[in-house]
Write a protein that holds these residues in place. Sequence first.
Motif, PDB file in Angstrom:
ATOM      1  N   LEU A 199      -4.266  -5.274  11.430  1.00 54.09           N
ATOM      2  CA  LEU A 199      -3.288  -5.913  12.293  1.00 54.09           C
ATOM      3  C   LEU A 199      -3.766  -5.744  13.731  1.00 54.09           C
ATOM      4  O   LEU A 199      -4.070  -4.627  14.154  1.00 54.09           O
ATOM      5  N   TYR A 200      -3.861  -6.853  14.470  1.00 50.61           N
ATOM      6  CA  TYR A 200      -4.319  -6.812  15.859  1.00 50.61           C
ATOM      7  C   TYR A 200      -3.155  -7.094  16.807  1.00 50.61           C
ATOM      8  O   TYR A 200      -2.277  -7.915  16.517  1.00 50.61           O
ATOM      9  N   LYS A 220      -5.306  -3.451  20.462  1.00 48.51           N
ATOM     10  CA  LYS A 220      -5.252  -2.378  19.474  1.00 48.51           C
ATOM     11  C   LYS A 220      -5.372  -2.953  18.074  1.00 48.51           C
ATOM     12  O   LYS A 220      -4.956  -4.072  17.810  1.00 48.51           O
ATOM     13  N   ARG A 221      -5.917  -2.117  17.181  1.00 44.51           N
ATOM     14  CA  ARG A 221      -6.135  -2.544  15.812  1.00 44.51           C
ATOM     15  C   ARG A 221      -5.580  -1.475  14.876  1.00 44.51           C
ATOM     16  O   ARG A 221      -5.778  -0.285  15.085  1.00 44.51           O
ATOM     17  N   TYR A 222      -4.852  -1.922  13.859  1.00 39.05           N
ATOM     18  CA  TYR A 222      -4.246  -0.999  12.909  1.00 39.05           C
ATOM     19  C   TYR A 222      -4.624  -1.415  11.493  1.00 39.05           C
ATOM     20  O   TYR A 222      -4.671  -2.598  11.178  1.00 39.05           O
ATOM     21  N   ASN A 223      -4.851  -0.442  10.616  1.00 31.94           N
ATOM     22  CA  ASN A 223      -5.004  -0.751   9.193  1.00 31.94           C
ATOM     23  C   ASN A 223      -4.056   0.111   8.375  1.00 31.94           C
ATOM     24  O   ASN A 223      -3.376   0.994   8.907  1.00 31.94           O
ATOM     25  N   THR A 224      -3.981  -0.144   7.081  1.00 34.19           N
ATOM     26  CA  THR A 224      -2.983   0.507   6.244  1.00 34.19           C
ATOM     27  C   THR A 224      -3.296   1.970   5.960  1.00 34.19           C
ATOM     28  O   THR A 224      -2.431   2.701   5.481  1.00 34.19           O
ATOM     29  N   ASN A 254     -12.551  -6.262   0.241  1.00 34.04           N
ATOM     30  CA  ASN A 254     -11.098  -6.364   0.202  1.00 34.04           C
ATOM     31  C   ASN A 254     -10.387  -5.022   0.312  1.00 34.04           C
ATOM     32  O   ASN A 254      -9.208  -4.919   0.035  1.00 34.04           O
ATOM     33  N   SER A 255     -11.083  -3.965   0.715  1.00 34.01           N
ATOM     34  CA  SER A 255     -10.460  -2.653   0.808  1.00 34.01           C
ATOM     35  C   SER A 255      -9.528  -2.591   2.009  1.00 34.01           C
ATOM     36  O   SER A 255      -9.616  -3.399   2.939  1.00 34.01           O
ATOM     37  N   ALA A 256      -8.633  -1.602   2.006  1.00 36.78           N
ATOM     38  CA  ALA A 256      -7.627  -1.476   3.066  1.00 36.78           C
ATOM     39  C   ALA A 256      -8.256  -1.284   4.432  1.00 36.78           C
ATOM     40  O   ALA A 256      -7.706  -1.709   5.450  1.00 36.78           O
ATOM     41  N   LEU A 312       1.451   1.071   9.066  1.00 37.50           N
ATOM     42  CA  LEU A 312       1.576   0.019   8.066  1.00 37.50           C
ATOM     43  C   LEU A 312       1.575   0.618   6.657  1.00 37.50           C
ATOM     44  O   LEU A 312       0.603   1.264   6.257  1.00 37.50           O
ATOM     45  N   PRO A 313       2.628   0.376   5.864  1.00 36.96           N
ATOM     46  CA  PRO A 313       2.674   0.947   4.518  1.00 36.96           C
ATOM     47  C   PRO A 313       1.872   0.160   3.489  1.00 36.96           C
ATOM     48  O   PRO A 313       1.611   0.654   2.391  1.00 36.96           O
ATOM     49  N   GLY A 314       1.491  -1.069   3.830  1.00 37.20           N
ATOM     50  CA  GLY A 314       0.746  -1.899   2.891  1.00 37.20           C
ATOM     51  C   GLY A 314       0.220  -3.141   3.575  1.00 37.20           C
ATOM     52  O   GLY A 314       0.398  -3.330   4.790  1.00 37.20           O
ATOM     53  N   HIS A 315      -0.442  -4.015   2.833  1.00 36.16           N
ATOM     54  CA  HIS A 315      -1.000  -5.242   3.399  1.00 36.16           C
ATOM     55  C   HIS A 315       0.113  -6.113   3.996  1.00 36.16           C
ATOM     56  O   HIS A 315       1.214  -6.223   3.436  1.00 36.16           O
ATOM     57  N   VAL A 316      -0.157  -6.746   5.119  1.00 37.43           N
ATOM     58  CA  VAL A 316       0.821  -7.572   5.820  1.00 37.43           C
ATOM     59  C   VAL A 316       1.020  -8.895   5.087  1.00 37.43           C
ATOM     60  O   VAL A 316       0.064  -9.541   4.657  1.00 37.43           O
ATOM     61  N   THR A 317       2.293  -9.297   4.946  1.00 35.94           N
ATOM     62  CA  THR A 317       2.638 -10.565   4.292  1.00 35.94           C
ATOM     63  C   THR A 317       3.293 -11.560   5.243  1.00 35.94           C
ATOM     64  O   THR A 317       3.417 -12.736   4.913  1.00 35.94           O
ATOM     65  N   ASP A 318       3.705 -11.098   6.430  1.00 34.97           N
ATOM     66  CA  ASP A 318       4.266 -12.017   7.431  1.00 34.97           C
ATOM     67  C   ASP A 318       4.494 -11.250   8.730  1.00 34.97           C
ATOM     68  O   ASP A 318       4.622 -10.016   8.722  1.00 34.97           O
ATOM     69  N   ILE A 319       4.539 -11.987   9.843  1.00 33.75           N
ATOM     70  CA  ILE A 319       4.855 -11.411  11.152  1.00 33.75           C
ATOM     71  C   ILE A 319       5.829 -12.357  11.840  1.00 33.75           C
ATOM     72  O   ILE A 319       5.627 -13.577  11.835  1.00 33.75           O
TER      73      ILE A 319
END
Length: 282
Positions: A234-235, A245-249, A227-229, A254-261
């Motif tokens: 985000l793809y 492309k792939r992005y992580n926090t 469960n680590s950052a 990204l400032p934190g885990h994604v909650t909606d798009i």
Amino acid sequence: MNLVKFDGKNWTVYDSTNSPLARPWIRSKAVDDSNNVWLALESGITKYDGSNWKSYNSSNSDLSDHSIKHIETDGNNKWMLTKYGEFLQLTKEGKWKKPSKPGWEITNRSESERSLSFSISFIDVDSSNNLWAGSNGRAVAKYDGRNWKTLHEPVDKSEYSLINNQVVGIAAEDTSNLWIATKGGLYNAGEENWTRNRYLQKNHHIEYLVVDSSGTKWFYQTRVANNSAENHHLYRFKSTPSEGKRYNTKESFLPGHVTDIAVGQSGTIWIGTEKGLVRYTR
């Protein structure tokens, strides 16, 4: 979760002081062709036209289950899924209907597996105004306004089978290109031929799957085993995730885990995170 509006300069937060949203736990939202905002709430559904609010519940509509899980619109009709699986339609004329649920046409499964398939878990509307439904019983079906048609796949028990994965999101570009998010990965299929492709590895859950106006797919992936950052991504891709492309926090904007798009009308991508809102423009 409050409703917030941004007009390009100013922010407005809607709560119990300026709206009927006394308990603003918004589960889902949709915008119709008249720019009316429709909200799925624990207490029913609420419409906001920019000036006036109108709420629907069991006292003034055919809603027998107040807790709305998901709402979609084809521009005119509103489609609702309740927490306990009730399926409703509000037509552009303001009439309530209860379409039949898909029979799924599932064979070669145990009785318990078949019973799960009647529990709809997610709905989406494609560009041709077909309604797509995914189930807890690992099945997908299309509703054209009159009839349901099950999307078939080879029946097998491997970890790569959709049968073993709960559907949590659907993005239907058209009937030949359907993207299915599950608790076991991302799938791509067509209506007539189940040319299934499964992306990502075991224990990768997919969330918040959307397709923007350019056909670019966006989704958020979490890895259950770690469960680590670094393992939450985000793809963004056109054809396949491996080509995008792939992005992580830890390594991106990204400032934190994604909650909606969400996709804005101008094609802007809005990404809600646990630490703030991100706007992505080309």
